[in-house]
Design an enzyme around this catalytic site. Sequence first.
Site, PDB file in Angstrom:
ATOM      1  N   GLN A  74      55.165  34.103  19.545  1.00 43.16           N
ATOM      2  CA  GLN A  74      55.467  34.010  18.121  1.00 43.16           C
ATOM      3  C   GLN A  74      56.790  33.293  17.912  1.00 43.16           C
ATOM      4  O   GLN A  74      57.731  33.470  18.670  1.00 43.16           O
ATOM      5  CB  GLN A  74      55.506  35.440  17.560  1.00 43.16           C
ATOM      6  CG  GLN A  74      56.103  35.616  16.203  1.00 43.16           C
ATOM      7  CD  GLN A  74      57.513  36.162  16.272  1.00 43.16           C
ATOM      8  OE1 GLN A  74      57.792  37.129  16.968  1.00 43.16           O
ATOM      9  NE2 GLN A  74      58.412  35.546  15.543  1.00 43.16           N
ATOM     10  N   CYS A  75      56.834  32.450  16.886  1.00 44.12           N
ATOM     11  CA  CYS A  75      58.088  31.816  16.461  1.00 44.12           C
ATOM     12  C   CYS A  75      58.139  31.894  14.939  1.00 44.12           C
ATOM     13  O   CYS A  75      57.603  32.824  14.342  1.00 44.12           O
ATOM     14  CB  CYS A  75      58.189  30.383  16.986  1.00 44.12           C
ATOM     15  SG  CYS A  75      56.957  29.240  16.336  1.00 44.12           S
ATOM     16  N   GLU A  76      58.767  30.933  14.296  1.00 43.58           N
ATOM     17  CA  GLU A  76      58.845  30.942  12.834  1.00 43.58           C
ATOM     18  C   GLU A  76      57.532  30.509  12.194  1.00 43.58           C
ATOM     19  O   GLU A  76      57.035  31.135  11.270  1.00 43.58           O
ATOM     20  CB  GLU A  76      59.986  30.037  12.360  1.00 43.58           C
ATOM     21  CG  GLU A  76      60.240  30.101  10.869  1.00 43.58           C
ATOM     22  CD  GLU A  76      60.770  31.453  10.406  1.00 43.58           C
ATOM     23  OE1 GLU A  76      60.391  31.863   9.288  1.00 43.58           O
ATOM     24  OE2 GLU A  76      61.532  32.100  11.140  1.00 43.58           O
ATOM     25  N   GLY A  78      54.768  28.785  14.294  1.00 44.96           N
ATOM     26  CA  GLY A  78      53.667  28.647  15.243  1.00 44.96           C
ATOM     27  C   GLY A  78      53.744  27.430  16.143  1.00 44.96           C
ATOM     28  O   GLY A  78      52.912  27.265  17.026  1.00 44.96           O
ATOM     29  N   ILE A 102      56.062  34.187  12.329  1.00 43.98           N
ATOM     30  CA  ILE A 102      56.549  35.349  11.577  1.00 43.98           C
ATOM     31  C   ILE A 102      56.354  35.134  10.072  1.00 43.98           C
ATOM     32  O   ILE A 102      56.166  36.098   9.327  1.00 43.98           O
ATOM     33  CB  ILE A 102      58.026  35.678  11.925  1.00 43.98           C
ATOM     34  CG1 ILE A 102      58.417  37.063  11.379  1.00 43.98           C
ATOM     35  CG2 ILE A 102      58.947  34.584  11.449  1.00 43.98           C
ATOM     36  CD1 ILE A 102      59.784  37.539  11.855  1.00 43.98           C
TER      37      ILE A 102
END
Length: 119
Positions: A74-76, A78, A102
């Site tokens: 997971q990041c900000e 994708g 997220i």
Amino acid sequence: MWDSFKKLLGLGPKVPRISPKEAQEKLRQGAVLIDVRTPLERKLSKIPGSQGLPLAELAKRWESLPKDKPIICQCESGSRSQQAAEFLAEKGFEAYNLAGGISAWQAAGLPVKKGDIKR
């Protein structure tokens, strides 16, 4: 060089993109959520229960991850997590990318812990 060529042709590992609801279900079943954003980004907000492992450190620290559990990256949004999930899939992990990161998790009404950084 061959790895770069394979990526250009789309021959690398196919990593499933999963929705926040699908990720939540996998987490209930024992998957591990890896947040590949920077430590500063994690101070601003994070998904409860996620483990921080910045993308820049993944190549050095991937062996500390459990091989017997699915890994959701997971990041900000994708993008970075897609890179991380592909890297882990190449190492033999069952890896997934949280589609939309997220941001999508929060938009789906799932819990996000906000940080206390003063601006």
